[in-house]
Design a protein around this motif. Structure first.
Motif, short mmCIF file in Angstrom:
data_model
loop_
_atom_site.label_atom_id
_atom_site.label_comp_id
_atom_site.label_asym_id
_atom_site.label_seq_id
_atom_site.Cartn_x
_atom_site.Cartn_y
_atom_site.Cartn_z
N LEU A 194 -18.66 -23.80 52.23
CA LEU A 194 -18.17 -23.57 53.77
C LEU A 194 -18.15 -24.67 54.43
O LEU A 194 -17.01 -24.93 55.31
CB LEU A 194 -18.89 -22.36 54.40
N ALA A 195 -19.21 -25.37 54.65
CA ALA A 195 -19.13 -26.78 55.11
C ALA A 195 -18.05 -27.64 54.88
O ALA A 195 -17.67 -28.39 55.73
CB ALA A 195 -20.34 -27.35 55.10
N LEU A 196 -17.67 -27.70 53.65
CA LEU A 196 -16.51 -28.58 53.19
C LEU A 196 -15.28 -28.21 53.94
O LEU A 196 -14.55 -28.87 54.38
CB LEU A 196 -16.71 -28.60 51.61
N LEU A 204 -25.60 -30.78 69.24
CA LEU A 204 -26.90 -30.52 69.14
C LEU A 204 -26.88 -29.34 67.79
O LEU A 204 -27.67 -29.40 67.08
CB LEU A 204 -27.48 -29.76 70.28
N VAL A 205 -25.74 -28.52 67.67
CA VAL A 205 -25.85 -27.49 66.71
C VAL A 205 -25.39 -28.13 65.33
O VAL A 205 -26.16 -27.75 64.56
CB VAL A 205 -24.72 -26.30 67.34
N THR A 206 -24.23 -28.81 65.22
CA THR A 206 -23.87 -29.35 64.18
C THR A 206 -24.80 -30.45 63.87
O THR A 206 -24.43 -31.08 62.47
CB THR A 206 -22.40 -29.58 64.21
N GLY A 207 -25.49 -30.98 64.40
CA GLY A 207 -26.38 -32.07 64.13
C GLY A 207 -27.91 -31.50 63.58
O GLY A 207 -28.12 -31.07 62.59
N PRO A 208 -28.75 -32.07 64.76
CA PRO A 208 -30.07 -31.85 64.30
C PRO A 208 -30.45 -30.17 64.01
O PRO A 208 -31.25 -29.87 63.16
CB PRO A 208 -30.74 -32.30 65.50
N GLY A 209 -29.67 -29.50 64.69
CA GLY A 209 -29.89 -27.75 64.50
C GLY A 209 -29.93 -27.62 63.02
O GLY A 209 -31.04 -27.08 62.52
N ALA A 224 -27.03 -30.98 53.68
CA ALA A 224 -27.48 -31.63 54.82
C ALA A 224 -27.01 -33.06 55.17
O ALA A 224 -26.40 -33.58 56.01
CB ALA A 224 -29.17 -31.83 54.94
N ALA A 225 -26.79 -33.73 53.78
CA ALA A 225 -26.26 -35.06 53.68
C ALA A 225 -24.73 -34.98 54.18
O ALA A 225 -24.14 -35.89 54.94
CB ALA A 225 -26.47 -35.64 52.21
N PHE A 226 -24.22 -33.81 53.61
CA PHE A 226 -22.69 -33.80 53.93
C PHE A 226 -22.45 -33.65 55.46
O PHE A 226 -21.63 -33.99 55.97
CB PHE A 226 -22.06 -32.69 53.11
N VAL A 227 -23.18 -32.71 56.03
CA VAL A 227 -22.87 -32.37 57.39
C VAL A 227 -23.35 -33.46 58.37
O VAL A 227 -22.68 -33.80 59.15
CB VAL A 227 -24.16 -31.24 57.83
#
Lengths: 102, 381
Positions: free
Chosen positions: A80-82, B44-49, B73-76
């Motif tokens: 989903l993230a991809l 904030l949501v898409t990073g540390p959260g 986590a690495a991908f995000v």
């Protein structure tokens, strides 16, 4: 240095409770993110809201995976993230190409 | 304390921290109306959260969960900044930043662009029609600070039909750029590849053009009706007003007004752009039925606004078929440029020309400027 069996169980209980609460809280945040999507005034705001929605969904899937103790929900979250990242990039590029019209 | 309990304690704190940050971020997103502030909160949501929640996987003790979570986590982390950048990039093209003192952002952007000149794209393909466009551009009195970009965009058909098929684009472009350059006007040139229409639209959007000038190749009636005219296609899809050039001067301008929003955009354009300072503007309204009083009032209102802006205005209201009436009026009054608003909008956001504008574009002898609403909306609606 093992603690007594009772305290080990208590720690595990706390972890389990917090995980379940986190799962429930993530689901609430999912509702909040959908509200954000519905309130978005125009295309770019909707794009951002969708990205946040996908991220919140990843949170929900992850905490569900913790609760159940299985790994495949996190794999789904990875997919989903991809896809959401790709969708954001493509949509933003499309919006730029379309020009300044709302 | 065992490793398990330690990891469990860390996981609990990470989960609580991640949920808290995500909540704060989402609340911020809901209460901030401006896109750029929302980007800040979304970070904030898409990073540390989410990263904290993914790192809390160490509390589960299961290897496959931890591995997958670390991967996510690495991908995000890597892609989060890219996503934010593309949204912010799209946002800067659409919105003026909200000024700190709360003044009307739209007003600031509009006045700013007047003061610093226009950004013009001229599409040149070596044909005689494109020559007309560049001659017109050379004759226009551009305001100081204008940037002109010449685009060499052609397809095989045009190149074969050009006067000198072996001519190199560089030579032509140099000559045209030399003619267009004057104090206050900067000219550069760009060679774009195949698919000229797509390339021209893309380049106009990227360059953030205020005006796109093209020549008009009259193909047969059938081809125009089937929408195979390149100029028509460009006009449909352009992100800015398009001037289809058929005359070499800009001394007299015909502006049609019927009180609609699109003709408001057209008259606003004529009032604001400095290139019309020395032109005589004819404001007309053509009505199908005998002229009623409100048609005359619309014309008077538009004329008053143009005179306030310092234009030399002549008004008229008469009866006839809208499109052919405009073309005839342009012919009778020796008009160099007809300014007309576009009309209609499909769900995909493409603006199709209304029938009047389309007919005028197809059959007028003089240049036609298709006006689109110019104002950049402020980020807060």
């Amino acid at each position: 240095m093992r603690t007594s069996a009772g305290s080990a169980t208590w720690c595990a209980d706390v972890l389990e409770t917090v995980t379940v609460v986190a799962f429930g809280w993530s689901t609430l945040l999912l509702g909040l993110a959908s509200l954000l999507l519905l309130r978005a005034p125009d295309t770019l705001h909707r794009l951002l809201a969708l990205e946040v929605l996908a991220t919140t969904l990843v949170m929900v899937l992850t905490t569900l995976s913790y609760v159940q103790g299985v790994s495949y929900y996190v794999d789904a979250a990875l997919a989903l993230a991809l896809l959401s990242f790709t969708a954001t990039i493509v949509s933003a590029r499309y919006i730029i190409r379309r020009g300044r019209r709302p | 304390m065992t490793l398990e309990t330690l990891l469990g304690a860390i996981a609990v704190s990470l989960l609580i921290g991640g949920c808290a940050l995500a909540t704060v971020g989402l609340i911020g997103l809901i209460f901030k109306p401006d896109l750029f502030e929302q980007l800040h909160a979304a970070g904030l949501v898409t990073g540390p959260g989410i990263v904290l929640i993914l790192l809390a996987s160490i509390g589960t003790g299961k290897a496959e969960i931890i591995t997958s979570a670390i991967l996510v986590a690495a991908f995000v982390l890597v892609t989060g900044s890219i996503s934010t950048h593309v949204i912010a990039n799209a946002g800067t093209r659409r919105y003026a930043p909200v000024p700190a003192d709360g003044a009307d952002a739209r007003q600031e952007v509009v006045e700013g662009s007047d003061a610093t000149g226009m950004r013009v794209v001229i599409a040149y393909d070596g044909s005689a029609a494109a020559r007309v466009a560049t001659d017109l551009a050379a004759a226009i009195d551009w305001p100081a600070g204008t940037l002109i970009r010449l685009l060499w965009a052609t397809d095989d058909e045009t190149r074969a039909a050009a006067a000198n098929p072996a001519a190199t684009p560089e030579h032509d472009l140099h000559e045209i750029a030399a003619r267009l350059r004057r104090p206050g006007v900067a000219v550069d040139a760009e060679l774009v590849g195949d698919e000229p229409v797509d390339a021209i639209i893309d380049a106009s959007a990227t360059f953030d053009a205020d005006l796109l000038m093209v020549g008009s190749r009259r193909r047969g009636v059938v081809q125009s009706a089937l929408g195979l005219s390149a100029a028509g296609d460009i006009v449909d899809r352009a992100p800015c007003p398009v001037l289809v050039a058929r005359s070499r001067t800009l001394r007299s301008v015909l502006l049609t007004t019927d009180g609609s929003g699109q003709s408001e955009a057209a008259s606003e354009l004529v009032a604001r752009w400095a290139i019309f300072d020395l032109a005589r503007v004819h404001v007309i309204n053509i009505v199908a039925a005998p002229a009623a009083t409100d048609h005359g009032r619309v014309v008077e209102a538009t004329a008053a606004r143009l005179m306030d802006a310092g234009r030399d205005v002549v008004t008229a209201v008469f009866q006839g078929h809208p499109a052919s009436g405009i073309v005839e009026a342009a012919r009778d009054r020796d008009i160099d440029l007809v300014v007309i608003g576009s009309r209609g909008r499909t769900g995909l956001g493409r603006t199709l020309l209304g029938s009047v504008a389309g007919e005028v574009l197809a059959s007028a002898d003089c240049s036609v400027l298709i006006a689109r609403p110019l104002a950049r909306r402020p980020a807060t609606s």
